[in-house]
Design an enzyme around this catalytic site. Structure first.
Site, PDB file in Angstrom:
ATOM      1  N   LYS A  83      34.346  24.180  47.790  1.00  0.00           N
ATOM      2  CA  LYS A  83      35.358  25.078  48.344  1.00  0.00           C
ATOM      3  C   LYS A  83      36.674  24.995  47.583  1.00  0.00           C
ATOM      4  O   LYS A  83      37.504  25.903  47.680  1.00  0.00           O
ATOM      5  CB  LYS A  83      35.595  24.777  49.824  1.00  0.00           C
ATOM      6  CG  LYS A  83      36.311  23.481  50.133  1.00  0.00           C
ATOM      7  CD  LYS A  83      36.468  23.279  51.632  1.00  0.00           C
ATOM      8  CE  LYS A  83      37.153  21.971  51.977  1.00  0.00           C
ATOM      9  NZ  LYS A  83      38.542  21.893  51.492  1.00  0.00           N
ATOM     10  N   ASP A  84      36.881  23.923  46.822  1.00  0.00           N
ATOM     11  CA  ASP A  84      38.105  23.759  46.044  1.00  0.00           C
ATOM     12  C   ASP A  84      38.004  24.336  44.639  1.00  0.00           C
ATOM     13  O   ASP A  84      38.976  24.310  43.882  1.00  0.00           O
ATOM     14  CB  ASP A  84      38.470  22.270  45.926  1.00  0.00           C
ATOM     15  CG  ASP A  84      38.815  21.641  47.259  1.00  0.00           C
ATOM     16  OD1 ASP A  84      39.065  22.390  48.221  1.00  0.00           O
ATOM     17  OD2 ASP A  84      38.829  20.400  47.337  1.00  0.00           O
ATOM     18  N   SER A 129      45.671  24.640  54.939  1.00  0.00           N
ATOM     19  CA  SER A 129      44.861  25.794  54.555  1.00  0.00           C
ATOM     20  C   SER A 129      45.404  27.075  55.151  1.00  0.00           C
ATOM     21  O   SER A 129      45.479  27.214  56.377  1.00  0.00           O
ATOM     22  CB  SER A 129      43.420  25.579  55.034  1.00  0.00           C
ATOM     23  OG  SER A 129      42.711  26.793  55.110  1.00  0.00           O
ATOM     24  N   ARG A 131      43.840  29.810  55.366  1.00  0.00           N
ATOM     25  CA  ARG A 131      42.748  30.384  56.145  1.00  0.00           C
ATOM     26  C   ARG A 131      42.707  29.761  57.534  1.00  0.00           C
ATOM     27  O   ARG A 131      42.617  30.466  58.556  1.00  0.00           O
ATOM     28  CB  ARG A 131      41.428  30.153  55.390  1.00  0.00           C
ATOM     29  CG  ARG A 131      40.200  30.807  56.002  1.00  0.00           C
ATOM     30  CD  ARG A 131      39.398  29.876  56.880  1.00  0.00           C
ATOM     31  NE  ARG A 131      39.072  28.621  56.240  1.00  0.00           N
ATOM     32  CZ  ARG A 131      38.557  27.579  56.858  1.00  0.00           C
ATOM     33  NH1 ARG A 131      38.328  27.633  58.160  1.00  0.00           N
ATOM     34  NH2 ARG A 131      38.293  26.459  56.223  1.00  0.00           N
ATOM     35  N   ARG A 132      42.782  28.441  57.611  1.00  0.00           N
ATOM     36  CA  ARG A 132      42.765  27.785  58.925  1.00  0.00           C
ATOM     37  C   ARG A 132      43.999  28.154  59.741  1.00  0.00           C
ATOM     38  O   ARG A 132      43.917  28.360  60.958  1.00  0.00           O
ATOM     39  CB  ARG A 132      42.675  26.269  58.750  1.00  0.00           C
ATOM     40  CG  ARG A 132      41.314  25.790  58.274  1.00  0.00           C
ATOM     41  CD  ARG A 132      41.301  24.295  58.032  1.00  0.00           C
ATOM     42  NE  ARG A 132      39.985  23.832  57.603  1.00  0.00           N
ATOM     43  CZ  ARG A 132      39.783  22.856  56.728  1.00  0.00           C
ATOM     44  NH1 ARG A 132      40.814  22.218  56.197  1.00  0.00           N
ATOM     45  NH2 ARG A 132      38.549  22.497  56.396  1.00  0.00           N
ATOM     46  N   ARG A 149      49.884  17.758  53.928  1.00  0.00           N
ATOM     47  CA  ARG A 149      49.141  17.263  52.774  1.00  0.00           C
ATOM     48  C   ARG A 149      48.704  15.847  53.091  1.00  0.00           C
ATOM     49  O   ARG A 149      49.056  15.273  54.101  1.00  0.00           O
ATOM     50  CB  ARG A 149      50.036  17.262  51.529  1.00  0.00           C
ATOM     51  CG  ARG A 149      50.389  18.620  50.961  1.00  0.00           C
ATOM     52  CD  ARG A 149      49.217  19.297  50.266  1.00  0.00           C
ATOM     53  NE  ARG A 149      48.564  18.429  49.299  1.00  0.00           N
ATOM     54  CZ  ARG A 149      48.982  18.251  48.042  1.00  0.00           C
ATOM     55  NH1 ARG A 149      50.049  18.885  47.603  1.00  0.00           N
ATOM     56  NH2 ARG A 149      48.324  17.458  47.220  1.00  0.00           N
ATOM     57  N   ARG A 155      46.347  12.205  57.612  1.00  0.00           N
ATOM     58  CA  ARG A 155      46.419  13.336  58.544  1.00  0.00           C
ATOM     59  C   ARG A 155      46.085  12.897  59.974  1.00  0.00           C
ATOM     60  O   ARG A 155      46.784  13.265  60.911  1.00  0.00           O
ATOM     61  CB  ARG A 155      45.479  14.451  58.081  1.00  0.00           C
ATOM     62  CG  ARG A 155      45.896  15.033  56.733  1.00  0.00           C
ATOM     63  CD  ARG A 155      44.990  16.172  56.307  1.00  0.00           C
ATOM     64  NE  ARG A 155      45.312  16.607  54.943  1.00  0.00           N
ATOM     65  CZ  ARG A 155      45.169  17.845  54.498  1.00  0.00           C
ATOM     66  NH1 ARG A 155      44.721  18.791  55.287  1.00  0.00           N
ATOM     67  NH2 ARG A 155      45.477  18.147  53.249  1.00  0.00           N
ATOM     68  N   CYS A 239      41.112  30.725  46.103  1.00  0.00           N
ATOM     69  CA  CYS A 239      40.435  29.898  47.094  1.00  0.00           C
ATOM     70  C   CYS A 239      41.367  29.489  48.222  1.00  0.00           C
ATOM     71  O   CYS A 239      40.935  28.890  49.207  1.00  0.00           O
ATOM     72  CB  CYS A 239      39.815  28.666  46.435  1.00  0.00           C
ATOM     73  SG  CYS A 239      40.918  27.719  45.382  1.00  0.00           S
TER      74      CYS A 239
END
Length: 308
Positions: A83-84, A129, A131-132, A149, A155, A239
C-alpha cells in the site's frame, strides 16, 4: 528459485519494528527454501522527517530510498508494504513476488474498549492517512482528526497517555507485531474498504532477477492487489489520496469495489464491477478500467485531488 550455494541474498528494509518483522518473515521463507539471507537496514527520508505524510508527498517517500539501494546493488531484494508503493513502475526494477496477502482490514484501537460508533462526540482520533481521515469524518462528522506519525507503539502510546481517544491502524501490521490485543474493532471491508494493496507485501528485485523470490508469489493475491492498485493508476491518484478499494474472488468471478472520498468526508462516490477471470487475459486491469471510468463519470475528480 534460490541462488547458487554460497550466494547470499541481501534483503533491504526500513528499520521500523514493523518493517523488520515483515522482512524477517520473508527471510525465514527464503531460508526454508535453501537461500542464505542477510537483512540490510536502510534509512529513508520519511523515517527521518517529522512532517506529515501528505506534506512529504505520500507514503511513497518510504519506497524511494529502498529502490535507490536496490538499483545501486546495495541489496538484492527489498520488502515493501504494497500500500506504500507508488503505482508507477521504476525502470530496471520488477515486483518479483507478492506473497499471500494478510488481513486487509483497518482496525480501531480505542480507550476503554470503545468502537467507532460508541466513541464520544469530538473524540480525538489519530491517523496519518487522508483516506482514513475522510472515512472517519464520513461516518462520524464530529470527530476531531489528529494527524499523527510514528511507529505502532508510539501511536498506541498516545491512547494510553490520554492524548488520543483512538487510532486507526492496519490490522495486518498489528498482527505481524503481535499487538492484535490493542484492537477494539475490526472495520468491515464491505463498509470500510481500505488502501489498495493493504495487507500485502511486495518483493522488488532488479529486472531479470525475479527468480530470487518467485517461489513466494501468490497468484490470487497478485490479481487482487493489481486490480485495486490499477484504480489508483487509472485515476492518476497518489497512494495518499482519499481512495479505497477492495477486490475479492468468488466462483470464478473477480469483484472490485472502489470509493473516492472528499477529504473532509462530506461526499463519496462508489463503483463496483465484476468479471469472469476466464473472460479476460488481464482481468485486474479490465475490471479496474470499468470501475475507474465509472468513478470519473460520476464526478470523482470534482470531490478529490486526482490527476496528481
Amino acid at each position: 528459485m534460490s541462488p547458487s550455494t554460497g550466494t547470499v541474498v541481501r534483503i533491504g528494509t526500513r528499520g521500523s519494528a514493523l518493517a523488520l518483522a515483515q522482512t524477517q518473515k520473508i527471510a525465514d521463507q527464503l531460508t526454508a527454501r535453501g537461500a542464505e539471507v542477510e537483512i540490510i537496514t536502510i534509512t529513508t527520508h520519511g523515517d527521518r522527517s517529522t512532517e506529515s505524510l501528505a506534506t512529504l508527498g505520500g507514503t511513497g517517500v518510504f519506497a524511494s530510498a529502498l529502490r535507490d539501494a536496490l538499483l545501486a546493488n546495495e541489496c538484492d531484494v527489498v520488502v515493501h508494504s504494497l500500500k506504500d508503493l507508488p503505482t508507477a513502475p521504476t525502470p530496471g526494477l520488477s515486483i518479483g513476488a507478492i506473497p499471500k496477502r494478510a488481513d486487509a482490514r483497518d482496525a480501531l484501537c480505542a480507550r476503554d474498549g470503545l468502537t467507532l460508533d460508541t466513541l464520544p462526540e469530538n473524540a480525538r482520533v489519530g491517523t496519518g492517512s487522508p483516506r482514513r481521515a475522510a472515512q472517519l469524518l464520513s461516518r462520524r462528522s464530529h470527530l476531531e482528526i489528529v494527524d499523527i506519525r510514528g511507529n505502532v507503539d508510539t501511536r498506541l502510546g498516545r491512547i494510553v497517555g490520554g492524548d488520543l481517544d483512538a487510532v486507526v491502524l492496519a490490522a495486518a501490521g498489528l498482527e505481524r507485531l503481535g499487538r492484535a490485543e490493542a484492537v477494539t474493532e475490526y472495520l468491515s471491508l464491505n463498509g470500510w474498504p481500505t488502501a489498495p494493496g493493504q495487507g500485502a507485501l511486495a518483493l522488488e528485485v532488479r529486472s531479470g532477477e525475479e527468480k530470487l523470490v518467485s517461489a513466494l508469489d501468490h497468484k490470487p493475491s497478485r490479481i487482487l492487489v493489481e486490480a485495486e492498485r490499477a484504480v489508483l493508476a487509472q485515476l492518476e491518484a497518489g497512494c495518499a489520496a482519499p481512495i479505497a478499494a477492495h477486490a475479492f474472488m468468488e466462483d470464478g468471478l473477480l469483484f472490485l469495489d472502489a470509493r473516492v472520498y472528499a477529504p473532509d468526508g462530506t461526499a463519496k462516490i462508489t463503483s463496483s464491477h465484476a468479471l469472469y477471470l476466464s473472460d479476460s487475459p488481464n482481468p485486474a486491469a479490465d475490471v479496474a478500467g470499468r470501475v475507474s471510468a465509472e468513478l470519473i463519470a460520476l464526478g470523482a475528480a470534482d470531490i478529490a485531488p486526482l490527476g496528481a
